[in-house]
Design an enzyme around this catalytic site. Structure first.
Site, PDB file in Angstrom:
ATOM      1  CB  VAL A  28      -0.738  -0.161   1.079  1.00 23.75           C
ATOM      2  CG1 VAL A  28      -1.984   1.172   1.540  1.00 23.75           C
ATOM      3  CG2 VAL A  28      -2.298  -1.453   1.387  1.00 23.75           C
ATOM      4  CB  ALA A  29       4.318   2.517   2.260  1.00 27.48           C
ATOM      5  CD  GLU A  51      -1.997   5.893  -1.100  1.00 24.68           C
ATOM      6  OE1 GLU A  51      -2.351   6.714   1.102  1.00 24.68           O
ATOM      7  OE2 GLU A  51      -1.365   5.833  -0.814  1.00 24.68           O
ATOM      8  CG  ASP A  63      -9.206  27.758 -40.976  1.00 23.37           C
ATOM      9  OD1 ASP A  63      -8.746  27.699 -42.210  1.00 23.37           O
ATOM     10  OD2 ASP A  63     -10.051  28.333 -40.851  1.00 23.37           O
ATOM     11  CG  ASP A 110     -13.401  29.443 -37.602  1.00 26.72           C
ATOM     12  OD1 ASP A 110     -13.052  28.931 -38.543  1.00 26.72           O
ATOM     13  OD2 ASP A 110     -13.422  30.868 -38.204  1.00 26.72           O
ATOM     14  CG  ASP A 159     -11.688  24.463 -39.735  1.00 31.80           C
ATOM     15  OD1 ASP A 159     -11.247  24.384 -40.286  1.00 31.80           O
ATOM     16  OD2 ASP A 159     -12.310  25.591 -39.219  1.00 31.80           O
ATOM     17  CG  ASN A 161       5.687   5.741  -1.985  1.00 31.45           C
ATOM     18  OD1 ASN A 161       5.006   7.094  -0.873  1.00 31.45           O
ATOM     19  ND2 ASN A 161       4.223   5.845  -2.618  1.00 31.45           N
ATOM     20  CD  GLU A 187       6.620   5.166   3.325  1.00 30.82           C
ATOM     21  OE1 GLU A 187       5.712   4.096   3.487  1.00 30.82           O
ATOM     22  OE2 GLU A 187       5.905   6.484   2.605  1.00 30.82           O
ATOM     23  CG  ASN A 191       1.757   5.893   1.694  1.00 30.11           C
ATOM     24  OD1 ASN A 191       2.326   6.179   1.294  1.00 30.11           O
ATOM     25  ND2 ASN A 191       0.580   4.905   1.296  1.00 30.11           N
ATOM     26  CB  THR A 236       5.503  11.864   3.217  1.00 27.35           C
ATOM     27  OG1 THR A 236       5.118  10.487   3.251  1.00 27.35           O
ATOM     28  CG2 THR A 236       5.851  12.312   4.653  1.00 27.35           C
ATOM     29  CG  ASP A 237       2.608   9.335  -0.419  1.00 29.94           C
ATOM     30  OD1 ASP A 237       3.123  10.140  -0.167  1.00 29.94           O
ATOM     31  OD2 ASP A 237       1.600   8.256  -0.997  1.00 29.94           O
TER      32      ASP A 237
END
Length: 962
Positions: free
Chosen positions: A306-307, A311, A353, A666, A670, A732, A735, A772, A775-776
């Site tokens: 998960v870390a 996420e 154009d 325009d 186009d 990450n 860790e 996580n 800091t994330d």
């Protein structure tokens, strides 16, 4: 009268209308052109043909959109993390709530809500812009004129056209009186097209711009009046044919979507590998002897997995893109899809154009040529600001000034256009070429003052056959003057004298040849020419009359030629610097237009799109196979007289070379190319509804320069995406490597403080998840709105093969993660009694808390490292207060988890002393200093390479012989 129903449009079957006699078309649609349809006919035909509307693309349901968001690879990875976290929570005894699973699930939901809300806002903005294109029409029904919404038109309706009307459906002209239409929205041709009622020769349909007896849905009447039988409505119109092409044009995922999906798949493989390797390593080195140990090891593996998954990435990505969309909206760029923001920043080619995009779509007189010389007219567009000059200086009194004043006077009198200021903007009604005379005359006050004393008393209108128009005007003293304007070569046939100063001289053959040579010179400069002439009337019946006078084309003789003007649809003033900035950023600009090749080449040169060379025509493209086309597209930047299918081929050829293509436009013509391009950009003011529907982004101000601002914004956003990806993956990786090496080197580091047989871990599962969480999210979001650190427009566009997380970044992630792991484990070793570093006397919980704190601080410091791969962290250090705020908050939370008893219990921490904190801060700062040394070396290498490139090659001389 009713018509029999058949499988064709509206139940009627007939050959190509432009090649069919007008009476035959009326018979085929069972309609009397002088009466129109009855109500019964209208009802039957509407049942057969449907409403006169284009088929809209079906909107995706909210559940379909949610499903697409939840099946993206990165989201699937997070959902897997939710499931594994919930299983681990259950195996641990299901105590309390599964916080990890709940937090990750909340992030997934937040990401989906953000994406849906922002795209819904963009849809509403697009709907508001589309409302500007709805029109009304006037028809003849049951012998009476009726005004109705254009959506109510049916095949066989008799459409009445007048100056200023928007054509509501395709139709075959049966009457035309000086009728001209602006068809730029359909064909790209900037000049109004003359219309007539004659049958065109041949059987094969001609290009739209050459069907002079037809009118088309979405075009506008600039001059004259007309009457047409509606031959096609809704999806059967030429505009509908282009809309059908859009339905079959596929839509690809954007480069950012491809990159995020690729990253999600890569991280998925990494996550599985991490979990398996860590669990196997612990099993081999320390052994698992009890069910509780198995649960602990499994929970650690899950926590690390998960870390390793950032996420917060989907939510941060959505927030960053949404904020970018809001910033771009303030700069008049409405983005319909979040991921399109970054795509524009990745654009390596902008196909644009000409008419209304690079140019003002406002015909402007640039030169006035008379017998005494040439004058220049400054200023562009309908705003009458500018001067009449000669050689750059104001026009002085004399022969040329007198002739120029006469040209503008006669041109303004022989004129049906109107010029007025409304709500601070100058607008016209009528033919843009005629309005150009009114604008130029206001730049020479003497011409305006002279024109105010005249009253029109007669007119011979312009027709495509005559190529000229005349009016009879009476001055305040009763004198009658004939004023004529038209094609110079035609006009000369009616002239016998030429004005020189205040007098006139006979027009001889040499004079005619000289004038025609000037016409050729102006045409070679891509200027459209119009000549003017006049004659004072000497008819006895005209003198003293105050009302209308007998006047017809027989009076267009013995005219005095005054001079001619050269006009052009001028470039937007902001377009040239915008194109220069695009070129400096490595972005190629290609002009693709339906206009004349000479005009396209002239505008392209004026804007700096090209420095030399002409334009390649659509007819030339038709003769090319795909390989030759791709080679031509690589070398050519101006394409003229192109059809919608040519634009698609050009875009496809560019994409085949791996380029990211933005297409602006325009007109309806186009729209297919806008859909096929990586990002389609429509004009909000002049753009048609079909074009806005097809586009990914809409320019509310129709300003090409806004595109370049959006490119810069897109590049800044991509830079910030790379910043927070670097940051997230730095921490990450730290860790993961801390836990891995902590287990492998446990004996060396002194991680043996627990009871015999118990598994010893450098970090607890709850501590990993805390890192996580702290800091994330906050710092990553702050980095997503980081101001521009490096000049993003001083680098080449990224290629499709360039990844957001490339090999260089992965190397940096591993190195930084390794540094974080080393300082974290070294901190623990400092305080443990049996490690490599002597002097430690703390218990395992205290040492682990110190290592835990060091890792948090080191991860937060990497936020400053991640802002640039070359610039020092000190550059713009305080330019992002949000980043400082989130880092200080994270530090405060870490202090709380170290000292507050409830959090100590939850996360297995012990209070730290002052010397502990000193070591933690010092060790964490190593991450900063290592990166600063690397950046300094990189900057030095860049400077050395720059010097080597700039240094001249050494001069070598031959040694003397002997």
């Amino acid at each position: 009268m009713t018509g029999a129903v058949s499988p064709t449009q509206g139940g009627f079957e007939l050959p190509e209308p432009s090649h069919t006699d007008a009476d035959a078309v009326a018979r085929a649609f069972v309609v009397d052109p002088d009466v129109g349809l009855s109500e019964e006919q209208v009802i039957l035909r509407r049942e057969a043909a449907g409403t006169n509307e284009l088929r809209r693309a079906r909107k995706q349901s909210i559940w379909r959109r949610v499903g697409l968001l939840l099946t993206e690879p990165l989201t699937l990875l997070l959902l897997a993390a939710v499931a594994v976290s919930a299983v681990a929570w259950a195996l641990e005894g299901a105590h309390g709530a599964p916080i990890d699973a709940i937090v990750i699930l909340a992030i997934i939901i937040l990401n989906a809500v953000l994406s849906l809300v922002q795209e819904s806002r963009a849809e509403k903005a697009v709907e508001a812009l589309s409302a500007m294109t709805r029109s009304r029409s006037t028809v003849l029904r049951g012998g009476a004129q009726v005004g109705l919404p254009s959506a109510d038109l049916v095949p066989g309706d008799i459409l009445l056209l007048a100056e200023g009307d928007q054509v509501g459906a395709d139709g075959r002209l049966i009457r035309a009186n000086g009728l001209q239409l602006a068809e730029a929205s359909l064909t790209g041709e900037s000049v109004a097209v003359d219309k007539q009622t004659g049958t065109l020769p041949g059987d094969a349909p001609l290009p739209l711009g050459e069907r002079s007896n037809m009118v088309f849905k979405g075009t506008a009447v600039t001059r004259g009046t007309g009457r047409a039988i509606v031959t096609a409505t809704g999806m059967s119109t030429e505009m509908g044919a282009i809309a059908t092409m859009l339905e079959h044009a596929g839509t690809d995922t954007t480069p950012l979507q491809q990159e995020v999906n690729r990253l999600g798949r890569t991280l998925g493989r990494i996550v599985v590998a991490i979990a398996v390797v860590v669990v196997l390593t612990i099993s081999l080195l320390q052994g698992i002897s009890t069910p509780s140990e198995f649960v602990a090891v499994l929970l650690l593996g899950v926590s690390l997995a998960v870390a390793a998954v950032p996420e917060g990435l989907p939510a941060v990505l959505s927030v960053v893109l949404a904020l970018g969309v809001q910033r771009m909206a303030k700069r008049n760029a409405v983005v319909k899809k979040l991921s399109s923001v970054e795509t524009l920043g990745s654009a390596s080619v902008i196909c644009t154009d000409k008419t209304g995009t690079l140019t003002t779509n406002q015909m402007t007189i640039e030169r006035i040529v008379t017998a005494s010389g040439t004058a220049e007219v400054t200023g562009i567009g309908y705003e009458p600001i500018g001067r009449v000059t000669q050689g750059g200086a104001d026009l002085r009194p004399g022969a040329l000034a007198q002739e120029v004043s006469e040209v503008l006077l006669v041109g303004s009198l022989a004129n049906d256009a109107q010029l007025a200021e409304r709500d601070g903007a100058w607008q016209i009604v009528g033919d843009p070429t005629e309005a150009a005379f009114l604008v130029a005359a206001r730049k020479l006050p003497a011409a305006v003052q002279r024109s105010e004393g005249y009253v029109r008393v007669g007119e011979v209108p312009f027709t495509s056959e005559r190529k000229m128009m005349s009016v009879a005007v009476r001055a305040e003293d009763g004198a009658l003057t004939i004023c004529t304007k038209g094609a110079p070569d035609v006009l000369l046939g009616h002239c016998t004298r030429v004005q020189v100063g205040e007098g006139t001289v006979p027009l001889d053959d040499a004079g005619r040849a000289g004038i025609l040579a000037e016409v050729d010179a102006l045409s070679a400069a891509a200027l459209r020419t119009l000549g003017v002439a006049y004659r004072r009337s000497a008819r006895a019946e005209d003198s003293g009359s105050t009302g209308a006078v007998p006047f017809d084309d027989a009076d267009e003789h013995d005219l005095v030629y005054v001079g001619m003007v050269g006009m052009i649809d001028p470039p937007r003033p902001e377009a040239r610097p915008a194109i220069a900035e695009a070129h400096a950023a490595g972005i190629r600009v290609i002009m693709i237009t339906g206009d004349h090749p000479a005009t396209a080449a002239r505008i392209a040169a004026d804007l700096g799109v090209v420095t030399d060379g002409g334009a390649v025509s659509g007819a030339s493209l038709d003769a090319m196979d795909e390989e030759r086309l791709r080679d031509t597209v690589r070398r050519t930047s101006v394409f003229a007289r192109v059809a919608p299918e040519h634009k698609l081929r050009i875009v496809d050829a560019l994409q085949a070379d791996g380029l990211i293509v933005a297409m602006t436009g325009d007109g309806v013509n186009d729209a297919p190319a806008l859909t096929s391009a990586d990002i389609g950009i429509a004009m909000g003011i002049t753009g048609t509804e079909v074009t806005k529907e097809a586009a990914d982004m809409i320019l509310a101000d129709d300003d090409f320069a806004t595109i370049v601002h959006a490119v810069r914004e897109g590049r800044v956003i991509f830079d910030n995406i790379r910043k927070f990806l670097r940051y997230l993956l730095y921490s990450n990786m730290g860790e993961v490597l801390t836990v891995f090496f902590g287990i492998v080197l446990a004996g060396v580091l002194g991680l043996t403080g627990a009871a015999d047989g118990e598994i010893v871990l450098p970090l607890l599962a709850t501590q990993i998840l805390w890192i996580n969480l702290v800091t994330d999210s906050g710092p990553a979001l702050a980095m997503g709105v980081d101001p521009e650190i490096d000049d993003v427009m001083a680098r080449r566009p990224r290629l499709l093969t360039d990844h957001a997380v490339d090999a260089g970044m992965w190397a940096g992630i591993v190195v930084t993660g390794l540094v974080i792991a080393l300082v974290t484990l070294a901190t623990m070793d400092v305080f443990l009694p049996a490690g490599l570093i002597p002097g430690g006397a703390d218990d395992l919980d205290t040492a682990r808390t110190a290592g835990f704190t060091t890792l948090v601080l080191a991860a937060l410091i990497t936020a400053f490292n991640a802002r640039s791969t070359t610039a020092s962290a000190a550059r713009g250090l305080f330019s992002n207060p949000l980043l400082w705020g989130t880092i200080l908050l994270a530090v405060a939370l870490q202090i709380a988890v170290v000292y507050l008893p409830p959090l100590q219990t939850a996360f297995g921490t012990s209070p730290l002393r002052g010397d502990h904190w000193a070591v933690c801060v010092g060790m964490a700062s190593v991450v900063l200093w290592v990166e600063e040394v690397r950046k300094a070396w990189v900057r030095g290498a860049h400077r050395r390479r720059a010097r080597d490139v700039a240094a001249p090659a050494p001069h070598r001389t031959k040694a003397p012989i002997g």
